[in-house]
Design an enzyme around this catalytic site. Structure first.
Site, PDB file in Angstrom:
ATOM      1  N   CYS A  77      -4.316 -25.969  -5.459  1.00  0.00           N
ATOM      2  CA  CYS A  77      -3.044 -26.191  -6.151  1.00  0.00           C
ATOM      3  C   CYS A  77      -2.302 -24.856  -6.308  1.00  0.00           C
ATOM      4  O   CYS A  77      -1.942 -24.249  -5.316  1.00  0.00           O
ATOM      5  CB  CYS A  77      -3.254 -26.934  -7.466  1.00  0.00           C
ATOM      6  SG  CYS A  77      -1.704 -27.628  -8.119  1.00  0.00           S
ATOM      7  N   HIS A 169      -5.274 -31.833  -5.603  1.00  0.00           N
ATOM      8  CA  HIS A 169      -6.467 -31.594  -6.421  1.00  0.00           C
ATOM      9  C   HIS A 169      -7.653 -32.348  -5.832  1.00  0.00           C
ATOM     10  O   HIS A 169      -7.820 -33.541  -6.095  1.00  0.00           O
ATOM     11  CB  HIS A 169      -6.218 -32.039  -7.864  1.00  0.00           C
ATOM     12  CG  HIS A 169      -5.324 -31.130  -8.605  1.00  0.00           C
ATOM     13  ND1 HIS A 169      -5.782 -29.998  -9.246  1.00  0.00           N
ATOM     14  CD2 HIS A 169      -3.986 -31.149  -8.791  1.00  0.00           C
ATOM     15  CE1 HIS A 169      -4.766 -29.377  -9.809  1.00  0.00           C
ATOM     16  NE2 HIS A 169      -3.660 -30.048  -9.535  1.00  0.00           N
ATOM     17  N   GLU A 171     -10.684 -32.188  -6.653  1.00  0.00           N
ATOM     18  CA  GLU A 171     -11.589 -32.583  -7.736  1.00  0.00           C
ATOM     19  C   GLU A 171     -11.124 -33.842  -8.453  1.00  0.00           C
ATOM     20  O   GLU A 171     -11.893 -34.458  -9.194  1.00  0.00           O
ATOM     21  CB  GLU A 171     -11.766 -31.422  -8.729  1.00  0.00           C
ATOM     22  CG  GLU A 171     -10.621 -31.198  -9.691  1.00  0.00           C
ATOM     23  CD  GLU A 171      -9.403 -30.475  -9.128  1.00  0.00           C
ATOM     24  OE1 GLU A 171      -8.504 -30.173  -9.929  1.00  0.00           O
ATOM     25  OE2 GLU A 171      -9.332 -30.223  -7.903  1.00  0.00           O
TER      26      GLU A 171
END
EC number: 4.3.2.10
Length: 192
Positions: A77, A169, A171
Site C-alpha cells: 500500500c 492489501h 493481508e
C-alpha cells in the site's frame, strides 16, 4: 525470518499476522543488523506519504534500504508508493528505489479506490480479486506486473529488480492475497 520495517506508520499487526500465518518468523525492526539477517524485508504503510518519508528519514531507513540488493524488499500500500522517486501527495521525494512517480488517481469512479477489484496480469497468481484502499497510484510503466481497472489502469503489483510493490492489501485479500504475499516474500513474479 522476515523483517517488517517499523517506522511508525503502518498496518503492522495485520501484516505481521499474515506473514506468521504463512509460516515465517517475523521481527519488527529499523535496525540494520536485523535487516541484514532477514530473508526478505516488508515495508507496510497506511497514511500520508510526506509523514511516512519524514519518519523514514528520521530513522535513517532510506540509506539502509538502498544498500540491500540480494533479497526482496516488499512495499505494501503506502509502502509500495514509498519505493518510488516522488509523490504528488505532499510533493516529496520517496525512497528512490523504483523509477517513476506517485500521482493522484484520475478516474470517473469514486476516490478513494476502496474495495475489491480484479487484478489483470499474465502471471496466473495475479488474476484474482483483491482489496484496495488508496487515493494515489504509481504511474503505469514497464515494471507493472498486474493492474486493476478502475476507470483507469491502477498498478496493483510492480517489480523492479529486488523491489516488489503491492498496492492493495494482501493481508486483507483472503487466500489469494496470502498466496501473492508469499510469492513476493520468495522473490516475486518475474525472473531477471
Amino acid at each position: 525470518m522476515i523483517a517488517i520495517i517499523d517506522y511508525g506508520l503502518g498496518n503492522i499487526s495485520n501484516v505481521t499476522r499474515a506473514i506468521q500465518h504463512l509460516g515465517y518468523d517475523v521481527i519488527l525492526t529499523c535496525d540494520d543488523k536485523d535487516v541484514q539477517k532477514a530473508e526478505a524485508i516488508v515495508l507496510p504503510g497506511v497514511g500520508h506519504f510526506q509523514d511516512a518519508m519524514h519518519s523514514i528519514e528520521e530513522k535513517s531507513i532510506k540509506d539502509m534500504l538502498k544498500n540491500i540488493h540480494d533479497k526482496p524488499i516488499i512495499g505494501i500500500c503506502l509502502g509500495m508508493q514509498l519505493l518510488f522517486q516522488h509523490s504528488a501527495e505532499g510533493d516529496v521525494s520517496g525512497l528512490e528505489l523504483v523509477p517513476g512517480n506517485i500521482v493522484p488517481i484520475q478516474s470517473s469512479h469514486p476516490i478513494p479506490h476502496l474495495g475489491w477489484n480484479e487484478l489483470k496480469s499474465t502471471h496466473p497468481l495475479l488474476q484474482s480479486d483483491v482489496y484496495f484502499v488508496h487515493s494515489y497510484q504509481a504511474e503505469m510503466s514497464e515494471y507493472v506486473v498486474a493492474y486493476a481497472d478502475y476507470g483507469t489502469k491502477i498498478p496493483g503489483v510492480i517489480q523492479y529488480r529486488n523491489y516488489i510493490g503491492i498496492q492493495f492489501h494482501p493481508e486483507k485479500s483472503g487466500t489469494y492475497g496470502l498466496e501473492i504475499l508469499n510469492q513476493a516474500l520468495k522473490g516475486g513474479f518475474i525472473n531477471d
